[in-house]
Enzyme design. Structure first.
Site, PDB file in Angstrom:
ATOM      1  N   HIS A   1       1.795   2.219  -3.496  1.00  0.00           N
ATOM      2  CA  HIS A   1       0.743   3.016  -4.138  1.00  0.00           C
ATOM      3  C   HIS A   1       0.830   4.474  -3.675  1.00  0.00           C
ATOM      4  O   HIS A   1       0.722   5.409  -4.471  1.00  0.00           O
ATOM      5  CB  HIS A   1      -0.647   2.483  -3.761  1.00  0.00           C
ATOM      6  CG  HIS A   1      -1.073   1.266  -4.505  1.00  0.00           C
ATOM      7  ND1 HIS A   1      -1.032   1.173  -5.876  1.00  0.00           N
ATOM      8  CD2 HIS A   1      -1.585   0.079  -4.062  1.00  0.00           C
ATOM      9  CE1 HIS A   1      -1.490  -0.014  -6.258  1.00  0.00           C
ATOM     10  NE2 HIS A   1      -1.836  -0.696  -5.175  1.00  0.00           N
TER      11      HIS A   1
ATOM     12  N   HIS B   1       3.586   6.418  -5.312  1.00  0.00           N
ATOM     13  CA  HIS B   1       3.231   6.740  -6.698  1.00  0.00           C
ATOM     14  C   HIS B   1       2.386   8.017  -6.722  1.00  0.00           C
ATOM     15  O   HIS B   1       2.542   8.867  -7.618  1.00  0.00           O
ATOM     16  CB  HIS B   1       2.447   5.566  -7.288  1.00  0.00           C
ATOM     17  CG  HIS B   1       2.442   5.526  -8.785  1.00  0.00           C
ATOM     18  ND1 HIS B   1       1.667   4.635  -9.497  1.00  0.00           N
ATOM     19  CD2 HIS B   1       3.095   6.248  -9.721  1.00  0.00           C
ATOM     20  CE1 HIS B   1       1.862   4.813 -10.799  1.00  0.00           C
ATOM     21  NE2 HIS B   1       2.718   5.799 -10.960  1.00  0.00           N
TER      22      HIS B   1
ATOM     23  N   GLU C   1       0.829  -1.210   0.000  1.00  0.00           N
ATOM     24  CA  GLU C   1       0.000   0.000   0.000  1.00  0.00           C
ATOM     25  C   GLU C   1       0.861   1.256   0.000  1.00  0.00           C
ATOM     26  O   GLU C   1       0.499   2.272  -0.606  1.00  0.00           O
ATOM     27  CB  GLU C   1      -0.965  -0.005   1.198  1.00  0.00           C
ATOM     28  CG  GLU C   1      -1.949  -1.171   1.210  1.00  0.00           C
ATOM     29  CD  GLU C   1      -2.716  -1.354  -0.096  1.00  0.00           C
ATOM     30  OE1 GLU C   1      -2.922  -0.359  -0.823  1.00  0.00           O
ATOM     31  OE2 GLU C   1      -3.099  -2.495  -0.407  1.00  0.00           O
TER      32      GLU C   1
END
Length: 690
Positions: free
Chosen positions: A477, A480, A474
């Protein structure tokens, strides 16, 4: 803050959401006011005299829709992590109006005409990519439909939004409603920390003994360690029949069968209105994969490679069950127990032996250190209003000649609890954006949500190694989203990234959980403070690919089921037809068969409530990309002799993948980092199937 904001925190969108003061009564008035403002902005920019200019339109329309998005995002988030009957009612009451607005805007012919009239040559590269995505979005949003077809398309969007929400509610309610109270003697073999937590839960309910639930921090260790096959069967049956026709009579109200069949029919109708064969075609338009046939071929090729390994895993389990556990006919509820026992026997360690070395705070400190080293940033605790006492808030900074520069911020909600959706996910609060209304740079903010066991008796929360991997996933993510350097919000961070590439940064981060030089810095025994012994790590590493064939086939099964489900000329119109298709897929790729009463599709939220419909294959697709990307760090480590935390490679990866966000096609970003297209070799090697 306007005059209404003081009374309604959802209307104050200038800063971070006021999660501590948002109440169900705030939802309708705030959303209605913001919908009115957004509708007025849409009317303004679609007038003939309004210039077809990217920046001018953004300053009016995007500013208004972002305010709506921030408020509705806060409500949606609370609906997922702090569900109450009152909040659910408020959310569901507003949902049709929000859906109607976005559907109407996405299909507005006048707005579509403005985008068509823009001089693309005058746009920046980021704006050009966002414009390209928007043009595609108009087509998928029904902007080219007319008359009755347009009206029907709008209704389809509203009804699908209702159904996906209902699916999610049914899965949550069916999970939360289950409780089994048992005496201590029925829990032989269950780890001590789980026994203490379940005893405390029973006591809180005014009961004796232990409270067992279907939440992962309880369900999984009971299935892995409880000696009683009868108890495991009871829990297993309750788990695999949640939200289905096979649930007990008292839980039949949460049966998702009708929701699933209606959703499939509506998706098919939407696809046909848009001129496509089926919903899988629609789903793949904005993705890397070129066609459902290409995806199915990819999955079947992976299954062929993995099946011999999966069959060997099953043969090993059966032999061990018979010889060591005297189980000549093991049942599905026995497999997790047998698997754990075989793992202990083969590798001389247990997951429970590892768990005390992973207190949550130590894991976070180690994770942050890796990110700080590789990506040259600093992570610090920060202050913000939160929705639960266990939620934390942090800021990411980059040091410049002018001092510390804020890069992004994130909320971390680590613990499982009632009213919180299961699983783990990252979501965005807001995107990085060079705001057209103020000229100021808005920094990104993310949610990172997990469902780990809580600490108790003054002890910190302890994570399994799988939990650690989930945390890293997670956080990938989140990076990103937060490390992007793109200033156009529709393509900054995770926005605009192809769905089958969006898992690259998350799966990439998982690899560090298997590096000794990394792991040793994020462990400290909860009682002694001692780091994880190298000997224990070596056993973990030896067991890394334990049952990897079986696990790969399981992912392929779900991915293939999803893709075939959405690429039928006529979608399954009954629960029996859905089950028959799932069984057909199992017969082709699976090595373990569940009992006839199993209804895993009924809680398959990824494809019925989570945006992965005809897209679940993305996990395996992106794994090819992430494994190949990580191989660059392995190669650099071999050359330098300094391990995989290579700063120069980290800088290249950050610039090519993370900072670029959705501002260009994912394949271009990958090739900018690796200098070539991805290959599958690294994935097969990492999973012991080379």
């Amino acid at each position: 803050m306007n005059s209404n904001s003081a009374a309604n925190p959802l209307l104050d969108t200038a800063g971070l959401p006021h999660f501590d003061t948002i109440a169900p009564a705030h939802v309708a008035p705030a959303i209605d006011e913001l919908l009115k403002a957004a509708s007025e902005a849409l009317e303004t920019v679609t007038q003939p005299e309004f210039p077809a200019s990217w920046t001018t339109m953004a300053a009016t329309l995007d500013v208004a829709t972002e305010k709506l998005g921030l408020a509705w995002g806060a409500v949606s988030h609370l609906n997922g992590v702090a569900d109450t009957p009152e909040l659910r009612a408020a959310y569901n009451e507003a949902l049709p109006r929000v859906t109607e607005f976005y559907t109407r805007m996405g299909a507005d012919e006048r707005l579509y005409a403005k985008y068509k009239a823009m001089d693309v040559a005058q746009l920046t590269d980021e704006q050009r990519q966002a414009h390209k995505n928007a043009m595609r979005g108009f087509v998928l949003g029904g902007a080219e439909l007319q008359g009755a077809a347009r009206e029907r398309f709008a209704w389809l969007q509203e009804r699908q939004a209702e159904l996906t929400q209902k699916f999610s509610e049914n899965a949550l309610d069916a999970t939360d409603a289950f409780a089994l109270y048992v005496a201590s003697d029925e829990l032989a073999g269950v780890p001590d920390d789980v026994l203490k937590a379940t005893a405390a839960a029973a006591k809180a309910d005014g009961k004796t003994g232990h409270k067992l639930t279907l939440k992962m921090p309880v369900y999984l260790p009971v299935m892995q360690f409880a000696v009683s096959s009868g108890l495991r069967e009871q829990l297993y049956r309750a788990y695999v029949t949640r939200a289905s026709d096979q649930a007990p009579e008292t839980a039949k109200a949460w049966d998702n069968t009708a929701v699933m069949t209606e959703l499939l029919a509506l998706r098919q109708e939407e696809a046909q209105l848009l001129g496509h064969r089926h919903f899988a075609d629609v789903s793949l338009v904005p993705k890397m994969a070129e066609s459902p046939e290409q995806v199915v071929s990819f999955l079947r090729e992976l299954a062929v490679k993995a099946k011999p390994y999966g069959e060997k895993d099953l043969a090993d389990l059966k032999a061990f069950a018979a010889s060591e556990l005297k189980l000549t006919d093991p049942q599905p509820w026995d497999w997790p127990y047998v698997s754990e026992k075989l793992k202990e026997a083969r590798y001389a360690f247990s997951e429970q032996e590892v768990k005390p070395y992973f207190p949550l705070d130590k894991v976070l400190a180690g994770l942050f250190q890796i990110v700080e080293t590789l990506f040259e940033v600093a992570i610090r605790p920060d202050q913000a209003a939160v929705w639960h006492p266990s939620v934390r808030f942090y800021r990411i900074e980059r040091h410049t000649d002018q001092g510390a520069e804020l890069v992004g911020q994130f909320y971390l909600d680590p613990s499982a609890r009632n009213g919180k959706r299961g699983g783990a996910w990252m979501d965005d609060v807001r995107a990085r954006w060079l705001r057209p209304d103020t000229g100021q740079l808005q920094t990104p903010v993310a949610h990172l949500v997990c469902n780990f066991a809580e600490g108790f008796d003054g002890k910190p929360a302890l994570l399994t190694h799988d939990d650690v991997i989930t945390m890293f996933h997670e956080f990938g993510h989140g990076l990103h989203h937060m490390l992007t350097q793109v200033n156009e919000h529709d393509v900054s961070g995770i926005s605009g990234v192809e769905w089958d590439a969006v898992e690259l940064p998350s799966q990439f981060m998982e690899n560090f959980c298997w590096e000794w030089d990394v792991l040793k810095h994020m462990t400290a025994h909860v009682d002694t403070g001692a780091p994880l012994p190298r000997e224990l790590f070596d056993k973990m590493l030896a067991a890394k690919n334990y049952q990897s064939g079986w696990q790969t086939l399981r992912q392929v099964e779900f991915s293939l089921f999803d893709m075939l489900l959405h690429s039928q000329p006529t979608p399954p119109a009954s629960g029996e037809a859905i089950l028959a298709l799932h069984q057909q897929v199992r017969d082709e790729v699976a090595v373990l068969m569940p009992p006839a009463y199993s209804r895993t599709a009924h809680t398959f939220s990824h494809i019925f409530a989570g945006g992965y419909s005809a897209g679940y294959y993305s996990y395996k697709w992106a794994e090819v990309l992430s494994a190949d990307a990580y191989a660059a760090f392995e190669e650099a480590g071999k050359i330098s002799g300094q391990g995989t935390l290579d700063v120069a490679t980290g800088r290249r990866y950050c610039e090519a993948i993370l900072e670029a966000g959705g501002s260009r096609p994912a394949m271009e970003s990958f090739k900018a980092f690796r200098g070539r297209e991805p290959g599958i070799d690294a994935l097969l090697r990492h999973q012991g199937m080379a």
